[in-house]
Design an enzyme around this catalytic site. Sequence first.
Site: not given
Length: 396
Positions: A219, A242
């Site tokens: 993430d 991310h």
Amino acid sequence: MERRFAIPALSLLMLMSALTSNQAQARVFDINDFGAVGDGKTDNSKALSDAWNGACHSEGNSVILIPSGTYLLGPLRLIGPCNGRIAFQIKGSLKAFDSPQLGIDHWITFRYIDGLLITGGGLLDGQGSASWQHNDCQKNKDCQELPVTMRFDFVSNAWIHHVTSLNSKNFHFNLFSCQNITFEQVNITAPGESPNTDGIHMALSTNIFIQDSAIATRDDCISLGPGSENIHITGIACGPGHGISIGSLGGSPNEQPVTKVFLRNSNFTGTMNAMRIKTKAPSYQGVVSDITFQDIIVEHVDNPIIIDQQYCPSKKCSPQSSQVKISNVKFINIRGTSSSLVAVNINCSPAVPCTGIELRDINLECDGSGGKASSACANAKGAAYGTQNPPPCLEK
Ligand SMILES: *[C@@H]1O[C@H](CO)[C@@H](O)[C@H](O)[C@H]1NC(C)=O
Ligand SMILES: *[C@@H]1O[C@H](CO)[C@@H](O)[C@H](O)[C@H]1NC(C)=O
Ligand SMILES: *[C@@H]1O[C@H](CO)[C@@H](O)[C@H](O)[C@H]1NC(C)=O
């Protein structure tokens, strides 16, 4: 890419002086003296809790020592205020239980502490692999929270230095209502199949410094929630993951602004995004202002520059627009490769257009597909200077 995490001599000196400034010597609380056993099997929660209570209540500064060895530890809250500053010297490993522990929001929480040092070169092993399948909050409304490896609630003047966080069950580090916290030479690692394992998340926190660290998760490497102010991030190697995200914002009423954020001298490798600002649509009112991204290298990144004011991950976006106002965002000296055609995507809200967007010396090529990189803009006002590849699309 080779990176080293040696403790420079200067830091050791600073550590010693930080621990001993008010006193001839800081008192040492070795968890083994409180009954801890570093065999990887004994539950050491009580031993660490007892050592904490001793250190926190003793006069002057203290060191809690976790010696070499693997110390199994259940969820624990270490709560102040304490009488002096506390150093957590982690030489060995702290290991979480491998069961998912659904519904418990923390592994180790530090709360109400002024003056905290966490260092020692050791490991925080969150043992997350059995938990990740339960991390379904994107799809399941009734999902249960998983433990964050380290939570800092109402902590000020802390330095987290030279530690590794591995395989968290949820976020690795979470800051809430913190002030003057530095992360330095922190190595954060979780494998590609671990959902929601943000590296460092913060909200309602000011004067936060994150530097010279490697973050690889599935993430966000770093995410900034409402009320993040005066945040300085530099020397980060991010990827996979991310990227670095501001938001998502606008999901709750009365969110505090995100302002004065500086990201510099950092690299993104194989990430989904690099520099991202995301707000929900529709949304409550909010403010994002004075953000600078400078001297950034991206390599094989899907969305190197992305402002997304229509972020609606779990359902279709409503036609109502975001009410979060974004202004004064600078992208300076950003270069490298994009793995999608749209390398610069500035999609702002029709209700409150972005203003003061600055693009300066941008050079992003497409890799792989062989196409030419392009920009996409909506409701984005600002100006471009210097090299511009792809050609910019801001309105005056
Ligand atoms: C970070 O920690 C992981 C797991 O211990 C290790 O494999 C990796 O080499 C470390 N990275 C750095 C930059 O030290
Ligand atoms: C910030 O915290 C560090 C400890 O990490 C401390 O040495 C420093 O003095 C603090 N800075 C301010 C301005 O209080
Ligand atoms: C980023 O990449 C450049 C070029 O490869 C390298 O010189 C620099 O040290 C890297 N920085 C970080 C923070 O990894």
